[in-house]
Scaffold this motif. Structure first.
Motif, short mmCIF file in Angstrom:
data_model
loop_
_atom_site.label_atom_id
_atom_site.label_comp_id
_atom_site.label_asym_id
_atom_site.label_seq_id
_atom_site.Cartn_x
_atom_site.Cartn_y
_atom_site.Cartn_z
N ARG A 253 -2.78 15.23 -12.56
CA ARG A 253 -3.35 14.92 -11.34
C ARG A 253 -3.88 13.58 -11.42
O ARG A 253 -3.73 12.68 -10.64
N THR A 254 -4.41 13.06 -12.36
CA THR A 254 -5.04 11.80 -12.85
C THR A 254 -3.94 10.85 -12.99
O THR A 254 -4.01 9.68 -12.38
N ASP A 255 -2.72 11.25 -13.47
CA ASP A 255 -1.57 10.24 -13.64
C ASP A 255 -0.88 10.05 -12.21
O ASP A 255 -0.55 8.81 -11.94
N ASN A 256 -0.93 11.17 -11.35
CA ASN A 256 -0.28 10.88 -10.28
C ASN A 256 -1.32 10.04 -9.27
O ASN A 256 -0.73 9.30 -8.55
N ARG A 259 -0.42 6.52 -10.42
CA ARG A 259 0.62 5.83 -9.91
C ARG A 259 0.59 5.60 -8.38
O ARG A 259 1.04 4.51 -7.80
N ALA A 260 -0.33 6.36 -7.48
CA ALA A 260 -0.28 6.23 -6.07
C ALA A 260 -1.06 5.09 -5.75
O ALA A 260 -0.74 4.13 -4.98
N GLU A 261 -2.15 4.59 -6.72
CA GLU A 261 -2.97 3.58 -6.58
C GLU A 261 -2.09 2.35 -6.84
O GLU A 261 -2.10 1.37 -6.15
N ALA A 262 -1.31 2.39 -8.08
CA ALA A 262 -0.44 1.22 -8.38
C ALA A 262 0.64 0.99 -7.30
O ALA A 262 0.81 -0.21 -6.66
N VAL A 263 1.25 1.93 -6.67
CA VAL A 263 2.18 1.80 -5.55
C VAL A 263 1.23 1.16 -4.25
O VAL A 263 1.77 0.24 -3.48
N ARG A 266 0.66 -2.50 -4.75
CA ARG A 266 2.01 -3.42 -4.45
C ARG A 266 2.17 -3.60 -3.09
O ARG A 266 2.93 -4.59 -2.68
N LEU A 267 1.74 -2.54 -2.02
CA LEU A 267 1.81 -2.83 -0.78
C LEU A 267 1.07 -3.83 -0.20
O LEU A 267 1.26 -4.08 1.14
N ASP A 268 0.08 -4.18 -0.65
CA ASP A 268 -0.68 -5.10 -0.29
C ASP A 268 -0.13 -6.55 -0.25
O ASP A 268 -0.47 -7.60 0.53
N ILE A 269 0.74 -6.81 -1.05
CA ILE A 269 1.55 -8.03 -1.15
C ILE A 269 2.20 -8.50 0.18
O ILE A 269 2.17 -9.39 0.66
N PRO A 270 3.26 -7.35 0.61
CA PRO A 270 3.74 -7.85 1.80
C PRO A 270 2.81 -7.88 3.04
O PRO A 270 3.08 -8.60 4.02
N GLY A 271 1.80 -7.09 3.05
CA GLY A 271 0.70 -6.98 4.19
C GLY A 271 -0.02 -8.39 4.01
O GLY A 271 -0.17 -9.07 5.34
N ALA A 272 -0.25 -9.05 3.13
CA ALA A 272 -0.86 -10.27 2.67
C ALA A 272 0.41 -11.51 3.38
O ALA A 272 -0.36 -12.35 4.12
#
Length: 290
Positions: A253-256, A259-263, A266-272
């Motif tokens: 659960r911690t690893d998932n 990974r979700a936080e890392a994804v 990365r989604l903040d970059i196109p939003g910016a």
């Protein structure tokens, strides 16, 4: 005088023909090999037998190339592939990378566009290196995903073994009965390891630990270590199995979540970038009037 276009065409045709030959060789049905099956039934006592792909005998000519390629053995064992198959995938990727610029150059030459010989040569070398790197990274990526799936299945296997131990079954019988409950490639590997231990007259927990070392999944080795204490010392291990399953479940659960936080990061970059684009649209009329 040497005709470079004819030379490139001949080399490209030879590479494409070699690639087609290798593809046909791999897809054509092969004669079942009786030798590996007999070696699995009657292994050398000093070296435990491992499950081998009968098709790997057809790729024995690539065994020399695997010595300097240094293939990832644990990842290949987890995916059920041999080093020869890994070398073949790299070879096909390199051949495709080398042949693609030559084919494009021939097509451009037919259209009346000529390119210097250095351009397709350098492009072929670059694509060949890139293709080999992509093939190698593909193996690592698939192995990483398969290892996560194996860990999740081991968590379920721990609960099943604990239930079998609570039902007053012996350690060996608990391991075998728990492996028969679920389907899937992970439990197929576990059942095959237990069957191999039975044929070789080995303890099943030792075989599970060997499989864990072979494929790089330490969670499966924990199952063998826990069950060894029950088989040799007679300890009641169902609570230990449940606690190990709970800790493994928390780890997954911690690893998932990581990974979700890392994804999400990365989604903040196109939003910016989208915000900057909108600001540009808003400020452009004012800047154009100045």
């Amino acid at each position: 005088m040497l005709n470079w276009q004819l030379t490139v065409a001949v080399v490209a045709g030879a590479l494409v023909g070699l690639g087609v030959f290798l593809l046909i060789r791999e897809t054509s049905p092969a004669t079942p090999a009786l030798g590996p099956a007999l070696r699995r039934l009657h292994p050398n006592p000093e070296r435990p037998a491992r499950i081998a792909d009968p098709g790997s005998q057809d790729l024995a000519w690539l065994s020399g190339a695997t010595r300097w390629l240094r293939p990832p053995h644990k990842e290949l064992a987890l995916l059920g592939k041999t080093p020869e198959q890994y070398a073949l995938s790299l070879l096909l990727s390199v051949l495709i990378g080398l042949a693609t610029p030559a084919v494009v150059t021939i097509a451009l030459s037919a259209a009346g566009i000529s390119l210097p010989v250095v351009v397709p040569a350098l492009a072929g070398l670059g694509l060949a290196a890139g293709g080999a790197l992509v093939a190698h990274q593909d193996v690592l990526s698939k192995a990483k995903q398969a290892r996560r799936e194996f860990s999740r299945a081991v968590c379920t296997y721990l609960d099943l073994v604990a239930l079998q131990m609570s039902a007053a079954h012996g350690p060996v019988q608990a391991l075998e009965r728990a492996a028969k409950v679920c389907d899937g490639w992970v439990f197929d590997r576990i059942r095959e390891a237990l069957r191999l231990a039975q044929l070789q007259m080995h303890s099943p927990w030792d075989e599970l630990r060997d499989l864990s070392d072979q494929i790089g999944v330490p969670e499966l080795g924990d199952v063998g270590s826990i069950m060894q204490s029950s088989g040799t010392e007679g300890a009641q291990v169902h609570e230990t199995l449940r606690s190990r399953a709970d800790s493994l479940r928390d780890q997954i659960r911690t690893d998932n979540l990581a990974r979700a936080e890392a994804v999400t990061g990365r989604l903040d970059i196109p939003g910016a970038l989208l915000v900057f684009v909108l600001i540009g649209f808003v400020l452009y009329p004012f800047l154009a009037r100045i």
